[in-house]
Design a protein around this motif. Structure first.
Motif, mmCIF file in Angstrom:
data_model
loop_
_atom_site.group_PDB
_atom_site.id
_atom_site.type_symbol
_atom_site.label_atom_id
_atom_site.label_comp_id
_atom_site.label_asym_id
_atom_site.label_seq_id
_atom_site.Cartn_x
_atom_site.Cartn_y
_atom_site.Cartn_z
ATOM 1 N N THR A 1 0.853 -1.189 0.000
ATOM 2 C CA THR A 1 0.000 0.000 0.000
ATOM 3 C C THR A 1 0.886 1.236 0.000
ATOM 4 O O THR A 1 1.847 1.314 0.758
ATOM 5 C CB THR A 1 -0.922 0.024 1.233
ATOM 6 O OG1 THR A 1 -1.761 -1.135 1.196
ATOM 7 C CG2 THR A 1 -1.796 1.265 1.242
ATOM 8 N N VAL A 2 0.549 2.180 -0.869
ATOM 9 C CA VAL A 2 1.292 3.431 -0.976
ATOM 10 C C VAL A 2 0.333 4.580 -0.695
ATOM 11 O O VAL A 2 -0.741 4.661 -1.297
ATOM 12 C CB VAL A 2 1.894 3.590 -2.394
ATOM 13 C CG1 VAL A 2 2.561 4.940 -2.552
ATOM 14 C CG2 VAL A 2 2.851 2.461 -2.697
ATOM 15 N N LEU A 3 0.701 5.446 0.233
ATOM 16 C CA LEU A 3 -0.083 6.638 0.511
ATOM 17 C C LEU A 3 0.217 7.662 -0.573
ATOM 18 O O LEU A 3 1.358 8.073 -0.761
ATOM 19 C CB LEU A 3 0.262 7.204 1.882
ATOM 20 C CG LEU A 3 -0.532 8.421 2.339
ATOM 21 C CD1 LEU A 3 -2.008 8.066 2.497
ATOM 22 C CD2 LEU A 3 0.032 8.951 3.642
ATOM 23 N N LEU A 4 -0.797 8.055 -1.334
ATOM 24 C CA LEU A 4 -0.616 9.001 -2.433
ATOM 25 C C LEU A 4 -0.637 10.440 -1.945
ATOM 26 O O LEU A 4 0.146 11.267 -2.392
ATOM 27 C CB LEU A 4 -1.703 8.793 -3.483
ATOM 28 C CG LEU A 4 -1.777 7.406 -4.100
ATOM 29 C CD1 LEU A 4 -2.999 7.286 -4.993
ATOM 30 C CD2 LEU A 4 -0.506 7.113 -4.866
ATOM 31 N N PHE A 5 -1.583 10.730 -1.067
ATOM 32 C CA PHE A 5 -1.660 12.072 -0.489
ATOM 33 C C PHE A 5 -2.459 12.010 0.807
ATOM 34 O O PHE A 5 -3.272 11.121 1.020
ATOM 35 C CB PHE A 5 -2.285 13.084 -1.455
ATOM 36 C CG PHE A 5 -3.647 12.690 -1.964
ATOM 37 C CD1 PHE A 5 -4.797 13.033 -1.267
ATOM 38 C CD2 PHE A 5 -3.783 11.982 -3.145
ATOM 39 C CE1 PHE A 5 -6.051 12.667 -1.733
ATOM 40 C CE2 PHE A 5 -5.029 11.609 -3.622
ATOM 41 C CZ PHE A 5 -6.171 11.955 -2.914
ATOM 42 N N ASP A 6 -2.180 12.940 1.680
ATOM 43 C CA ASP A 6 -2.878 13.065 2.963
ATOM 44 C C ASP A 6 -2.681 14.515 3.378
ATOM 45 O O ASP A 6 -1.618 14.894 3.849
ATOM 46 C CB ASP A 6 -2.278 12.111 3.984
ATOM 47 C CG ASP A 6 -3.063 12.094 5.291
ATOM 48 O OD1 ASP A 6 -4.024 12.872 5.437
ATOM 49 O OD2 ASP A 6 -2.710 11.288 6.169
#
Length: 131
Positions: free
Chosen positions: A17-22
Motif C-alpha cells: 500500500t502506498v499513501l498518495l496524499f494526505d
C-alpha cells in the motif's frame, strides 16, 4: 495506464500500500466552517497466474489488482464524511514481453460535488512484435 517505474510484488505475492496524499485544505475563504481533510492510497495485490491469448500465442501472465481509496471529511465537533470512493483496476502483466496483456479499470463514482464520474476502460493486447 500504469507508469513503467511501478514495482510489482509478483514473486513475493505480497500486498503493498502506498499513501498518495494526505492533506488538509482550508475552506474558510469559501465560507465553510472547517477545513477539509483528504487522503488517497493505492493497494496493489497479487491475485494469481494465468494465460492470455494474444495473436496465435498464449502468454503466461501475473494477474494483479490495484485498489485506490480516496476520502475526505470535515471535523465540526465530530468527523463528518464528505466523500469516499474507490477505483479498482485489474491487470495481467506478461513478463515475457514486459508489458500488460490485459488491463481493466472499473468506473469511478461517488466523487465530490463538482467532479464528474470517471469512465472505466478495458484494454486488451491483440498483437506484439519483439525486437
Amino acid at each position: 495506464p500504469f507508469p513503467d517505474w511501478n514495482t510489482y510484488t509478483i514473486q513475493s505475492h505480497t500486498t503493498t500500500t502506498v499513501l498518495l496524499f494526505d492533506t488538509t485544505i482550508d475552506l474558510s475563504t469559501l465560507g465553510l466552517p472547517a477545513p477539509l481533510h483528504i487522503s488517497g492510497s493505492d493497494t496493489l495485490s497479487y491475485v494469481n497466474t494465468g494465460t492470455v491469448p494474444v495473436s496465435s500465442k498464449s502468454l503466461p501472465v501475473f494477474n494483479m489488482k490495484l485498489l485506490g481509496v480516496f476520502k475526505g471529511d470535515m471535523t465540526i465537533f465530530v468527523v463528518i464524511p464528505v466523500f469516499a470512493t474507490t477505483s479498482v483496476t485489474t491487470m495481467s502483466f506478461a513478463p515475457e514481453i514486459g508489458y500488460y496483456a490485459k488491463q481493466r479499470t472499473e468506473p469511478i463514482k461517488n466523487l465530490p460535488l463538482g467532479f464528474p464520474s470517471v469512465q472505466g476502460s478495458n484494454v486488451v493486447l491483440i498483437s506484439y512484435q519483439l525486437r
